[in-house]
Structure formats: structure tokens, C-alpha cells
Design a protein around this motif. Sequence first.
Motif, PDB file in Angstrom:
ATOM      1  N   ARG A  10       0.835  -1.201   0.000  1.00  0.00           N
ATOM      2  CA  ARG A  10       0.000   0.000   0.000  1.00  0.00           C
ATOM      3  C   ARG A  10       0.872   1.254   0.000  1.00  0.00           C
ATOM      4  O   ARG A  10       0.606   2.200  -0.726  1.00  0.00           O
ATOM      5  CB  ARG A  10      -0.934  -0.014   1.204  1.00  0.00           C
ATOM      6  CG  ARG A  10      -1.954   1.093   1.176  1.00  0.00           C
ATOM      7  CD  ARG A  10      -2.908   1.016   2.344  1.00  0.00           C
ATOM      8  NE  ARG A  10      -3.528  -0.285   2.443  1.00  0.00           N
ATOM      9  CZ  ARG A  10      -3.812  -0.894   3.588  1.00  0.00           C
ATOM     10  NH1 ARG A  10      -3.550  -0.307   4.732  1.00  0.00           N
ATOM     11  NH2 ARG A  10      -4.385  -2.065   3.613  1.00  0.00           N
ATOM     12  N   SER A  26     -10.031  11.767  -3.370  1.00  0.00           N
ATOM     13  CA  SER A  26      -9.862  10.878  -2.215  1.00  0.00           C
ATOM     14  C   SER A  26     -10.630   9.568  -2.373  1.00  0.00           C
ATOM     15  O   SER A  26     -10.142   8.504  -1.967  1.00  0.00           O
ATOM     16  CB  SER A  26     -10.285  11.586  -0.927  1.00  0.00           C
ATOM     17  OG  SER A  26     -11.635  11.972  -0.987  1.00  0.00           O
ATOM     18  N   GLU A  27     -11.803   9.617  -2.975  1.00  0.00           N
ATOM     19  CA  GLU A  27     -12.598   8.394  -3.157  1.00  0.00           C
ATOM     20  C   GLU A  27     -11.885   7.412  -4.086  1.00  0.00           C
ATOM     21  O   GLU A  27     -11.770   6.223  -3.795  1.00  0.00           O
ATOM     22  CB  GLU A  27     -13.978   8.749  -3.710  1.00  0.00           C
ATOM     23  CG  GLU A  27     -14.922   7.581  -3.765  1.00  0.00           C
ATOM     24  CD  GLU A  27     -16.318   8.002  -4.189  1.00  0.00           C
ATOM     25  OE1 GLU A  27     -17.018   7.141  -4.732  1.00  0.00           O
ATOM     26  OE2 GLU A  27     -16.695   9.173  -3.983  1.00  0.00           O
ATOM     27  N   ALA A  30      -8.528   6.116  -2.425  1.00  0.00           N
ATOM     28  CA  ALA A  30      -8.817   5.099  -1.409  1.00  0.00           C
ATOM     29  C   ALA A  30      -9.172   3.761  -2.057  1.00  0.00           C
ATOM     30  O   ALA A  30      -8.712   2.703  -1.619  1.00  0.00           O
ATOM     31  CB  ALA A  30      -9.937   5.575  -0.496  1.00  0.00           C
ATOM     32  N   CYS A  31      -9.961   3.815  -3.108  1.00  0.00           N
ATOM     33  CA  CYS A  31     -10.374   2.594  -3.807  1.00  0.00           C
ATOM     34  C   CYS A  31      -9.172   1.878  -4.418  1.00  0.00           C
ATOM     35  O   CYS A  31      -9.042   0.658  -4.301  1.00  0.00           O
ATOM     36  CB  CYS A  31     -11.394   2.953  -4.892  1.00  0.00           C
ATOM     37  SG  CYS A  31     -12.018   1.528  -5.790  1.00  0.00           S
ATOM     38  N   VAL A  35      -8.589   0.802   0.640  1.00  0.00           N
ATOM     39  CA  VAL A  35      -9.002   1.215   1.984  1.00  0.00           C
ATOM     40  C   VAL A  35     -10.203   2.144   1.881  1.00  0.00           C
ATOM     41  O   VAL A  35     -10.557   2.611   0.803  1.00  0.00           O
ATOM     42  CB  VAL A  35      -7.854   1.930   2.749  1.00  0.00           C
ATOM     43  CG1 VAL A  35      -6.670   0.997   2.943  1.00  0.00           C
ATOM     44  CG2 VAL A  35      -7.425   3.207   2.063  1.00  0.00           C
ATOM     45  N   SER A  36     -10.829   2.434   3.018  1.00  0.00           N
ATOM     46  CA  SER A  36     -11.912   3.401   3.056  1.00  0.00           C
ATOM     47  C   SER A  36     -11.322   4.813   2.983  1.00  0.00           C
ATOM     48  O   SER A  36     -10.119   5.005   3.199  1.00  0.00           O
ATOM     49  CB  SER A  36     -12.720   3.256   4.355  1.00  0.00           C
ATOM     50  OG  SER A  36     -11.901   3.621   5.456  1.00  0.00           O
ATOM     51  N   ARG A  37     -12.159   5.796   2.703  1.00  0.00           N
ATOM     52  CA  ARG A  37     -11.675   7.187   2.664  1.00  0.00           C
ATOM     53  C   ARG A  37     -11.157   7.622   4.025  1.00  0.00           C
ATOM     54  O   ARG A  37     -10.142   8.306   4.106  1.00  0.00           O
ATOM     55  CB  ARG A  37     -12.787   8.125   2.192  1.00  0.00           C
ATOM     56  CG  ARG A  37     -12.946   8.091   0.689  1.00  0.00           C
ATOM     57  CD  ARG A  37     -14.035   8.970   0.172  1.00  0.00           C
ATOM     58  NE  ARG A  37     -13.943  10.315   0.683  1.00  0.00           N
ATOM     59  CZ  ARG A  37     -14.913  11.209   0.580  1.00  0.00           C
ATOM     60  NH1 ARG A  37     -16.042  10.888  -0.010  1.00  0.00           N
ATOM     61  NH2 ARG A  37     -14.768  12.423   1.051  1.00  0.00           N
ATOM     62  N   SER A  38     -11.824   7.210   5.092  1.00  0.00           N
ATOM     63  CA  SER A  38     -11.349   7.608   6.421  1.00  0.00           C
ATOM     64  C   SER A  38      -9.987   6.987   6.719  1.00  0.00           C
ATOM     65  O   SER A  38      -9.120   7.626   7.330  1.00  0.00           O
ATOM     66  CB  SER A  38     -12.366   7.250   7.509  1.00  0.00           C
ATOM     67  OG  SER A  38     -12.568   5.866   7.582  1.00  0.00           O
ATOM     68  N   GLN A  39      -9.757   5.753   6.273  1.00  0.00           N
ATOM     69  CA  GLN A  39      -8.450   5.126   6.465  1.00  0.00           C
ATOM     70  C   GLN A  39      -7.390   5.825   5.609  1.00  0.00           C
ATOM     71  O   GLN A  39      -6.258   5.996   6.051  1.00  0.00           O
ATOM     72  CB  GLN A  39      -8.501   3.638   6.138  1.00  0.00           C
ATOM     73  CG  GLN A  39      -7.225   2.897   6.485  1.00  0.00           C
ATOM     74  CD  GLN A  39      -6.907   2.919   7.971  1.00  0.00           C
ATOM     75  OE1 GLN A  39      -7.783   2.757   8.807  1.00  0.00           O
ATOM     76  NE2 GLN A  39      -5.649   3.113   8.305  1.00  0.00           N
ATOM     77  N   TYR A  41      -7.375   8.996   4.883  1.00  0.00           N
ATOM     78  CA  TYR A  41      -7.051  10.222   5.622  1.00  0.00           C
ATOM     79  C   TYR A  41      -6.147   9.911   6.825  1.00  0.00           C
ATOM     80  O   TYR A  41      -5.246  10.691   7.137  1.00  0.00           O
ATOM     81  CB  TYR A  41      -8.317  10.942   6.075  1.00  0.00           C
ATOM     82  CG  TYR A  41      -9.125  11.509   4.924  1.00  0.00           C
ATOM     83  CD1 TYR A  41      -8.516  12.228   3.905  1.00  0.00           C
ATOM     84  CD2 TYR A  41     -10.496  11.328   4.851  1.00  0.00           C
ATOM     85  CE1 TYR A  41      -9.253  12.738   2.844  1.00  0.00           C
ATOM     86  CE2 TYR A  41     -11.243  11.838   3.805  1.00  0.00           C
ATOM     87  CZ  TYR A  41     -10.615  12.544   2.801  1.00  0.00           C
ATOM     88  OH  TYR A  41     -11.343  13.052   1.762  1.00  0.00           O
ATOM     89  N   ASN A  42      -6.362   8.772   7.471  1.00  0.00           N
ATOM     90  CA  ASN A  42      -5.476   8.365   8.570  1.00  0.00           C
ATOM     91  C   ASN A  42      -4.053   8.163   8.064  1.00  0.00           C
ATOM     92  O   ASN A  42      -3.088   8.587   8.705  1.00  0.00           O
ATOM     93  CB  ASN A  42      -5.976   7.086   9.240  1.00  0.00           C
ATOM     94  CG  ASN A  42      -7.238   7.304  10.046  1.00  0.00           C
ATOM     95  OD1 ASN A  42      -7.553   8.413  10.442  1.00  0.00           O
ATOM     96  ND2 ASN A  42      -7.969   6.224  10.270  1.00  0.00           N
TER      97      ASN A  42
END
Length: 113
Positions: A10, A26-27, A30-31, A35-39, A41-42
Motif C-alpha cells: 500500500r 480521495s474516493e 482510497a479505492c 481502503v476506506s476514505r477515512s483510512q 485520511y489516517n
Amino acid sequence: MVKLLNIVDRLLIMDRLIRNKKTGNSEKFACVIGVSRSQLYNHLDEFKDLGVDIRYNRSLGSYEYCGELVPEIHEPIKIIKRKKQLVETNGGSFLKSPSLLDCLRLTLKDIYH
């Protein structure tokens, strides 16, 4: 449990996409990295915690490195084939769920020292 090799993969994909300015929004980003968008951002926050400035550029439609510090990410995994080699190493440990920050720490440590 997140596998260490998945995190390394990753990181390598994130870095390549950011360097080439082909992350998309971001969408999409992330895809692509799974990972999810919140992940996502993490993960980006973990880079920022290390001093790496990553921002979204609307005109390019991609995230990009913006500051003076740009990470140099390599595949840090070495397979130890013999038990004797393991005994001769300086030791170390793995976390059950390592974060991107844990994976980057060793690489960035070399830059600062």
C-alpha cells in the motif's frame, strides 16, 4: 489483522501514485489502494506526522508532495532463510497490526541521522 506485506504494498502504491500525480480524488485514491476514505485520511495524517506535506491539487486532480521532505520508500522486507541468520541479527519485533507510521519510521530515521 492487517498483514505487513499488504501495508508495504500500500505504501509503495501510494508513493508511486503521488509522485506521478495520478491519485485522483480521495474516493478514487482510497479505492485504488484498497481502503476506506477515512483510512486514507489516517494514512495521510501519518505522513504529516512525519513531516511529509501531502495536499490535494484540484487543478491536477491529484494529491502531491508539497514540502521539502519527500519520503523514499523501499521494500524493507528481507526473508531470513536460515535459523542461524536470525540469531545473528540485532533483533527486532513486529506489531500485530502495524501502521504506516511504523513502516515509515525506519526509512525516515535514516534520512535524519
